[in-house]
Design an enzyme around this catalytic site. Structure first.
Site, short mmCIF file in Angstrom:
data_model
loop_
_atom_site.label_atom_id
_atom_site.label_comp_id
_atom_site.label_asym_id
_atom_site.label_seq_id
_atom_site.Cartn_x
_atom_site.Cartn_y
_atom_site.Cartn_z
N GLU A 92 -141.65 -58.92 -87.87
CA GLU A 92 -141.52 -60.04 -86.94
C GLU A 92 -142.57 -61.13 -87.14
O GLU A 92 -142.29 -62.30 -86.96
CB GLU A 92 -141.58 -59.54 -85.49
CG GLU A 92 -140.44 -58.61 -85.09
CD GLU A 92 -139.10 -59.32 -85.00
OE1 GLU A 92 -139.08 -60.57 -85.00
OE2 GLU A 92 -138.06 -58.63 -84.95
N SER A 367 -98.61 -45.20 -96.49
CA SER A 367 -97.36 -45.96 -96.63
C SER A 367 -97.16 -47.02 -95.56
O SER A 367 -96.19 -47.78 -95.63
CB SER A 367 -96.17 -45.00 -96.62
OG SER A 367 -96.19 -44.16 -97.75
#
Length: 639
Positions: A92, A367
Site C-alpha cells: 500500500e 451437447s
C-alpha cells in the site's frame, strides 16, 4: 495617491494582483485552520447509516444490508503481526515511514507502473490519505474535496506519529463483507488473533483491501487473489522485509480459510454477484459509504424455491450419481432480467465449496452447445429436413478410414478423430431435426463442418456467449462441448431463441439510487435482433418436438410437460464432470448444472437422469404463476 503618472497601469495591475493574492491566501489559510480532523470513533455508526442495501425486485425484501452486521474489534499495534504490518506497507505505501503524508514520487511511480502493465496493481494514495478518505463524510469527486483530503492528511501527520496512523488504518480498513479492521478479518478468515498471523496469511489479508469483494477467498476470483498475494510477497522481499527463501515458502504454503457465514444474507450468490458489479462499476468507496439503494431483478419467491430444490436434488444426486452440487439460473427472455440464481446447493456449506458461484464459472457444456451450430447451418441454407449420414467417420484427412495415420504423414494416432454417439449406434441417414433433438454426435460434427467453425463462433458471440473466441483451440470438438462457457451466459443465449432471435443483455439491476434519491442507473429495454426470427423459431420447433426427441429420451421424460410447450436441450461432457439442462418457454428460460465443484467425475449417466429432475421441478413450480404462452410456428423453407 494612485495617479497614472506616479503608478503606471502595469504597476497598478501588479499591485492589485498582489493584494488579491494576499487576500486569497489569507482566506485559504483561515479555511485550512477551520478544517477539523474527522472523528474516527464515529466510524462504525457512520458506516451503518451509509450502508448500501440490496433488495429484490419488489423493493420489499432486503437481500443484504452490507454493513448491518459490521464487525470491528480495535487492537493496539503491538497486538498485530509484524508480518501483516510489513505486508500492508509493502503493497500500500512502501515509503510510509519516510514521507510526510503525501508521496509525490510514489504517485508518479504508480501511474507509470499501471500504464505500463495495463492494470491497477499499484495505487498512489498513502496510508495516511487512505485513512482520511475512509473517514470523510462526503464521497464527491470534486477538486475541493481533494484539496481537503491533502490538508487533512498533512494535519493528521502533524497530530499523530506514524505508528498511531498505522494502528488507526489497520483497525478501520475493509477486508470484505462486514469485516472492518485486521482483528475482525483475522478472526473471520483464520479463526485466530491478528497477532498470530503467519507470513502467508498476512500476505493474503494485505491483498484484500484494494478490492475486497473481487478478491474474496470464497468467490470466483481466487486466482486473482493468489496473484495479488504473490505480488505482496514479492514486494516484501524487494523491500527487505523477508528473504527469498521466506518468499518462496510463503508462496507455496496452502492456507485454510474458514467460513463462518453471514446468516443475514439472502440469495447469497446473487447478492454477492450484484455487490461485485457495484464495486467494479462505482468503486468500493461509493459502495461502502454512499448509502446506495439497489433494486434488483430477483424474484424472491422463485429464488427461494430454486434454493430448496437445488439442495434437495444435489443431496439425492450425491447418493445416486456422485454429483454433490447443483446450480440454477432463471431469466426472463423478454427483458434479460435474472429472476433466480443459485450458484451452489448451499452458500454456507464449506465442505462442498458452497461459496463458489457455478453459474458464472466456466465449464464445458457438452451437447447443450449444439443448437448454436445448427442455427449457423440454417443461416447457410440448410434446413431441419436436410439429411446427413450417421456413420462411423474419420474426420482427419491424414488418417485412414480405420482411424490409423496414413503412411508417409507425420500424423500421430491420437490426432485421428472419430467421435462416437452416446449409445454407440449408427443410424444411417438422419434429418437434422432428429439429429439435434436426439443429440446424435456424428451428424452434429458434420453440421459444424458445413456451418463453419468461425461462423458458428460468431453466432455464439452474437447471442451472448463471450468465452469461445479461439477456433484453433476447439476444432470439431466445439459442437460436442469442447470449449468452456458459463451457465449464466448459456441461459441468456438460449433466451435469444425464446425471444425469436432478439437478445437482451443479462442484467440483475432494475434501479440504483444514492442516499439523496438520485437515480444512478435504471433498467431500460434495449433488444437487439442478432438471429433471423425464422431460424430462432426453427431451433425452438426442434427443441420442443417431443416426438423427435422420444427415441433418445422417451415420450414421458423429465424434459416433457404435457400441458406446456417447452424447448429444451441437455448436455453431458465426455468425462461426466458436467451435466446440463437448458430450456425455455416464450417467457422463462432456465438453465441447470449438476456436478462437483472440484471437477471430479460423476457416475456415467446422461444429463437427463442427473440434471433434468431439478430442472423439471423448478419449472413445475414456476408454471403455477407464469402465464401460459405458445411458441410461434416457423415458416417452412425449401432446400
Amino acid at each position: 495617491m494612485f495617479s497614472s503618472k506616479r503608478f503606471p497601469f502595469p504597476y497598478r495591475v501588479i499591485f492589485l494582483a498582489v493584494v488579491l493574492t494576499g487576500i486569497g491566501a489569507s482566506v485559504f489559510a483561515y479555511w485550512m485552520s477551520t478544517l477539523k480532523m474527522p472523528d474516527f470513533e464515529a466510524f462504525e455508526s457512520r458506516k451503518v447509516i451509509q450502508s448500501t442495501k440490496i433488495y429484490d425486485r419488489t423493493g420489499k425484501i432486503l437481500l443484504w444490508d452490507i454493513h448491518q452486521d459490521i464487525r470491528r474489534t480495535s487492537v493496539p499495534l503491538d497486538k498485530i503481526s509484524r508480518q501483516l504490518k510489513n505486508a500492508t506497507i509493502a503493497i500500500e505505501d512502501s515509503t510510509f515511514y519516510q514521507h510526510h503524508g503525501i508521496d509525490f514520487i510514489g504517485i508518479a511511480r504508480a501511474v507509470i507502473t499501471n500504464v505500463s502493465s495495463a492494470s491497477l496493481s499499484q495505487g498512489g494514495s498513502t496510508i495516511s490519505q487512505q485513512l482520511i478518505k475512509n473517514s470523510l463524510l462526503t464521497r464527491d469527486k470534486s477538486f475541493l474535496r481533494k484539496i481537503k483530503e491533502v490538508i487533512l492528511t498533512l494535519k493528521l501527520e502533524r497530530s499523530m506519529d506514524k505508528d498511531q496512523i498505522l494502528e488507526l488504518y489497520l483497525n478501520e480498513i475493509p477486508y470484505g463483507g462486514s469485516n472492518y479492521g485486521i482483528e475482525a478479518a483475522s478472526q473471520n478468515f483464520f479463526g485466530k488473533s491478528a497477532s498470530d498471523l503467519t507470513l502467508a496469511e498476512s500476505a493474503y489479508l494485505a491483498a484484500l483491501p484494494q478490492a475486497p469483494t473481487r478478491y474474496s477467498p470464497y468467490g470466483n476470483h481466487k486466482e486473482e487473489l493468489e496473484s495479488r498475494k504473490n505480488l505482496v510477497l514479492t514486494r516484501m522481499r524487494e523491500l527487505g522485509f523477508i528473504d527469498e527463501k521466506e518468499e518462496l515458502l510463503a508462496k507455496k504454503e496452502r492456507v485454510n480459510f474458514i467460513n463462518k457465514g453471514d446468516q443475514s444474507l439472502k440469495a447469497a450468490h446473487f447478492s454477492i454477484f450484484i455487490r461485485t458489479y457495484l464495486e467494479e462499476k462505482y468503486g468500493k468507496d461509493v459502495l461502502e459509504q454512499d448509502g446506495l439503494k439497489v433494486l434488483t431483478t430477483l424474484d424472491y419467491k422463485l429464488q427461494t424455491k430454486a434454493e430448496e430444490l437445488a439442495a434437495k436434488y444435489a443431496t439425492e444426486n450425491k447418493e445416486k450419481f456422485n454429483a454433490s452440487n447443483a446450480a440454477l439460473v432463471a431469466i426472463d427472455p423478454k427483458t434479460g432480467q435474472i429472476l433466480a440464481m443459485v450458484g451452489s446447493k448451499d452458500y454456507f456449506n464449506e465442505e462442498d465449496g458452497g461459496n463458489f458461484n457455478v453459474t458464472i464459472a466456466h465449464r464445458q457444456p457438452g451437447s447443450s452447445i449444439k443448437p448454436f451450430v445448427y442455427a449457423t447451418a440454417f443461416k447457410k441454407g440448410y434446413t431441419p429436413d436436410t439429411v446427413l449420414f450417421d456413420l462411423d467417420t474419420e474426420f482427419n484427412s491424414s488418417c485412414n478410414p480405420d482411424h490409423t495415420p496414413m503412411s508417409g504423414t507425420n500424423t500421430k494416432p491420437e490426432e485421428c478423430y472419430s467421435p462416437e454417439n452416446y449409445d454407440h449406434i449408427f443410424r444411417g441417414p438422419i434429418v437434422l431435426r432428429n439429429a439435434l433433438a436426439q443429440s446424435v454426435n456424428i451428424p452434429s460434427v458434420k453440421t459444424l463442418y458445413l456451418a463453419g467453425m468461425n461462423e458458428s463462433l460468431e453466432t455464439m458471440q452474437d447471442m451472448g456467449i463471450s468465452t469461445l473466441v479461439n477456433p484453433n483451440r476447439y476444432g470439431l470438438t466445439l459442437v460436442l462441448g469442447g470449449g468452456e462457457v458459463s451457465l449464466l451466459e448459456m441461459t441468456g443465449a438460449y433466451s435469444v431463441f425464446a425471444n425469436n432471435g432478439a437478445k437482451n443483455k443479462n442484467t440483475g439491476i432494475l434501479k440504483i439510487e444514492d442516499s439523496q434519491g438520485n437515480i444512478l442507473e435504471e433498467y431500460k429495454p434495449s433488444p437487439e435482433q442478432v438471429l433471423d426470427k425464422n431460424i430462432a423459431l426453427s431451433i425452438t420447433d426442434i427443441l420442443s418436438d417431443n416426438v423427435a426427441r422420444a427415441p433418445a429420451f422417451g415420450q414421458t421424460s423429465a424434459l416433457y410437460f404435457p400441458d406446456r410447450q417447452v424447448a429444451v436441450k441437455t448436455g453431458t461432457t465426455n468425462d461426466y464432470r458436467d451435466a446440463w439442462v437448458i430450456g425455455y418457454t416464450p417467457n422463462l428460460a432456465v438453465g441447470v448444472w449438476c456436478g462437483n465443484n472440484n471437477n471430479t467425475s460423476m457416475e456415467k449417466k446422461v444429463a437427463g437422469f442427473i440434471a433434468a429432475p431439478l430442472w423439471n421441478s423448478f419449472l413445475t413450480e414456476a408454471f403455477i404463476d407464469l402465464p401460459k404462452e405458445e411458441f410461434e410456428a416457423p415458416q417452412k423453407t425449401e432446400e
